[in-house]
Design a protein around this motif. Structure first.
Motif, PDB file in Angstrom:
ATOM      1  N   SER A 100      37.653  20.211 -28.126  1.00 30.74           N
ATOM      2  CA  SER A 100      38.134  20.815 -29.103  1.00 30.74           C
ATOM      3  C   SER A 100      38.226  19.946 -30.587  1.00 30.74           C
ATOM      4  N   GLY A 101      38.758  18.814 -30.333  1.00 30.89           N
ATOM      5  CA  GLY A 101      38.594  18.002 -31.486  1.00 30.89           C
ATOM      6  C   GLY A 101      37.087  17.744 -32.051  1.00 30.89           C
ATOM      7  N   GLN A 102      36.496  17.516 -31.004  1.00 31.12           N
ATOM      8  CA  GLN A 102      34.915  17.272 -31.555  1.00 31.12           C
ATOM      9  C   GLN A 102      34.307  18.438 -32.145  1.00 31.12           C
ATOM     10  N   LEU A 103      34.556  19.272 -31.563  1.00 32.60           N
ATOM     11  CA  LEU A 103      33.983  20.798 -32.267  1.00 32.60           C
ATOM     12  C   LEU A 103      34.358  21.082 -33.496  1.00 32.60           C
ATOM     13  N   ALA A 104      35.723  20.525 -33.986  1.00 34.20           N
ATOM     14  CA  ALA A 104      36.325  20.897 -34.960  1.00 34.20           C
ATOM     15  C   ALA A 104      35.723  19.888 -36.195  1.00 34.20           C
ATOM     16  N   VAL A 105      35.532  18.705 -35.679  1.00 37.60           N
ATOM     17  CA  VAL A 105      34.863  17.835 -36.713  1.00 37.60           C
ATOM     18  C   VAL A 105      33.489  18.475 -36.997  1.00 37.60           C
ATOM     19  N   ALA A 106      32.597  18.796 -35.904  1.00 37.71           N
ATOM     20  CA  ALA A 106      31.381  19.409 -36.140  1.00 37.71           C
ATOM     21  C   ALA A 106      31.590  20.794 -37.224  1.00 37.71           C
ATOM     22  N   GLU A 107      32.439  21.572 -36.868  1.00 38.28           N
ATOM     23  CA  GLU A 107      32.771  22.657 -37.835  1.00 38.28           C
ATOM     24  C   GLU A 107      32.927  22.125 -39.323  1.00 38.28           C
ATOM     25  N   VAL A 108      33.871  21.162 -39.397  1.00 38.95           N
ATOM     26  CA  VAL A 108      33.995  20.610 -40.775  1.00 38.95           C
ATOM     27  C   VAL A 108      32.747  20.214 -41.693  1.00 38.95           C
ATOM     28  N   ILE A 109      31.720  19.559 -40.944  1.00 41.17           N
ATOM     29  CA  ILE A 109      30.490  19.372 -41.408  1.00 41.17           C
ATOM     30  C   ILE A 109      29.644  20.595 -41.952  1.00 41.17           C
ATOM     31  N   ILE A 110      29.658  21.646 -40.975  1.00 37.77           N
ATOM     32  CA  ILE A 110      28.840  23.109 -41.266  1.00 37.77           C
ATOM     33  C   ILE A 110      29.829  23.752 -42.264  1.00 37.77           C
ATOM     34  N   ASN A 111      30.991  23.792 -42.296  1.00 34.24           N
ATOM     35  CA  ASN A 111      31.728  24.492 -43.385  1.00 34.24           C
ATOM     36  C   ASN A 111      31.522  23.907 -44.683  1.00 34.24           C
ATOM     37  N   ARG A 112      31.395  22.526 -44.814  1.00 30.94           N
ATOM     38  CA  ARG A 112      31.052  21.928 -45.996  1.00 30.94           C
ATOM     39  C   ARG A 112      29.806  22.309 -46.598  1.00 30.94           C
ATOM     40  N   ALA A 113      28.603  22.485 -45.703  1.00 31.33           N
ATOM     41  CA  ALA A 113      27.377  22.693 -46.163  1.00 31.33           C
ATOM     42  C   ALA A 113      27.296  24.032 -46.731  1.00 31.33           C
ATOM     43  N   LYS A 114      28.141  25.144 -46.269  1.00 27.20           N
ATOM     44  CA  LYS A 114      28.366  26.359 -46.568  1.00 27.20           C
ATOM     45  C   LYS A 114      29.320  26.686 -47.775  1.00 27.20           C
ATOM     46  N   SER A 115      29.929  25.726 -48.323  1.00 30.20           N
ATOM     47  CA  SER A 115      31.067  25.816 -49.083  1.00 30.20           C
ATOM     48  C   SER A 115      30.429  26.023 -50.622  1.00 30.20           C
ATOM     49  N   GLY A 116      29.470  25.356 -50.881  1.00 31.90           N
ATOM     50  CA  GLY A 116      28.919  25.327 -52.450  1.00 31.90           C
ATOM     51  C   GLY A 116      29.415  24.193 -52.966  1.00 31.90           C
ATOM     52  N   ARG A 117      30.730  23.466 -52.624  1.00 32.05           N
ATOM     53  CA  ARG A 117      31.267  22.275 -53.062  1.00 32.05           C
ATOM     54  C   ARG A 117      30.671  21.154 -52.576  1.00 32.05           C
ATOM     55  N   PHE A 118      29.857  20.894 -51.584  1.00 31.11           N
ATOM     56  CA  PHE A 118      28.973  19.909 -51.177  1.00 31.11           C
ATOM     57  C   PHE A 118      27.755  20.031 -50.869  1.00 31.11           C
ATOM     58  N   PRO A 119      26.956  19.070 -50.514  1.00 29.82           N
ATOM     59  CA  PRO A 119      25.560  19.432 -50.374  1.00 29.82           C
ATOM     60  C   PRO A 119      25.357  20.598 -49.566  1.00 29.82           C
ATOM     61  N   ALA A 120      24.258  21.061 -49.760  1.00 30.88           N
ATOM     62  CA  ALA A 120      24.030  22.227 -49.072  1.00 30.88           C
ATOM     63  C   ALA A 120      23.174  22.291 -47.792  1.00 30.88           C
ATOM     64  N   ASN A 121      23.155  21.277 -47.061  1.00 30.54           N
ATOM     65  CA  ASN A 121      22.719  21.194 -45.850  1.00 30.54           C
ATOM     66  C   ASN A 121      23.506  20.199 -44.984  1.00 30.54           C
ATOM     67  N   VAL A 122      23.441  20.194 -43.653  1.00 29.00           N
ATOM     68  CA  VAL A 122      24.477  19.214 -42.870  1.00 29.00           C
ATOM     69  C   VAL A 122      24.173  17.729 -43.142  1.00 29.00           C
ATOM     70  N   CYS A 123      22.934  17.430 -43.024  1.00 27.81           N
ATOM     71  CA  CYS A 123      22.642  15.953 -43.134  1.00 27.81           C
ATOM     72  C   CYS A 123      22.970  15.479 -44.689  1.00 27.81           C
ATOM     73  N   GLY A 124      22.872  16.353 -45.599  1.00 25.07           N
ATOM     74  CA  GLY A 124      23.309  15.795 -47.092  1.00 25.07           C
ATOM     75  C   GLY A 124      24.974  15.684 -46.789  1.00 25.07           C
ATOM     76  N   VAL A 125      25.706  16.631 -46.149  1.00 18.67           N
ATOM     77  CA  VAL A 125      27.035  16.476 -46.145  1.00 18.67           C
ATOM     78  C   VAL A 125      27.442  15.169 -45.283  1.00 18.67           C
ATOM     79  N   VAL A 126      26.778  14.750 -44.100  1.00 13.09           N
ATOM     80  CA  VAL A 126      27.185  13.605 -43.513  1.00 13.09           C
ATOM     81  C   VAL A 126      26.915  12.412 -44.278  1.00 13.09           C
TER      82      VAL A 126
END
Length: 198
Positions: A100-126
């Motif tokens: 559940s903690g590993q999934l939550a870390v993945a969710e943070v990456i995905i949420n950032r990509a969707k947010s408009g406040r971070f890069p718009a793709n998951v690789c850019g976020v990471v």
């Protein structure tokens, strides 16, 4: 799904559950069931607007636990760039944590990509400068791909990208290991050694 398929999925989940540390949260995870979808074109570098799942990709299975969802995504040999980026973050930031903690870390990456406040793709976020300590020179370090923790990180990333399971921290944009967050950031959940915020 046939009875035989369900039995096979259950057996695979039990084997995975017994082999992974920190999976005692399965009962807690059962309350957050979702169904998987294909992730082939989701979150790629060249399609930053591909952040939603097409309607024609109907749910194929339902899972009784997060461990079962991870087990169902474990054997897929495909690993595109987006999947590898999310899995890299899961591996370096949360391997050894509960699923559940590993999934939550993945969710943070995905949420950032969707947010408009971070890069718009998951690789850019990471690989965004100054965001993740494991990133060196804008690159994710190489990993022993035969390592069980890496295979688990890939499966967790597949579950997250397919939106196949609800996380306790499904709205989180940040996480840390207990340090006080910046002002205005709200705590959402604590899972394992990480605290998740929005």
């Amino acid at each position: 799904m046939s009875l035989l398929s369900r039995a096979a999925a259950f057996a695979a989940a039990m084997v995975l559950t017994l082999g992974l540390s920190g999976t005692a949260h399965a009962a807690q995870d059962q309350a957050m069931v979702k169904t998987p979808v294909q992730t082939s074109a989701i979150f790629t570098q060249n399609t930053p607007d591909a952040l939603s799942v097409p309607d024609d990709q109907a749910p194929a299975n339902d899972f009784n636990s997060l461990a079962e969802a991870v087990a169902a995504h474990q054997d897929d040999a495909t690993a595109d760039e987006a999947l590898r980026c999310v899995a890299g973050a899961v591996y370096f930031e949360s391997r050894g944590e509960p699923l559940s903690g590993q999934l939550a870390v993945a969710e943070v990456i995905i949420n950032r990509a969707k947010s408009g406040r971070f890069p718009a793709n998951v690789c850019g976020v990471v690989t965004q400068r100054g965001q993740f300590g494991f990133v060196r020179g804008g690159r994710i370090p190489s990993v022993d791909e035969d390592c069980r923790n890496w295979r688990t990180a890939l499966a967790v990333a597949r579950v997250a990208l397919a939106d196949a399971w609800d996380s306790e921290a499904s709205k989180a944009l940040y996480f840390n290991r207990g340090r006080a967050p910046a002002a205005g950031i709200r705590r959402i959940a604590a899972i394992g050694h990480h605290v998740f915020y929005r």
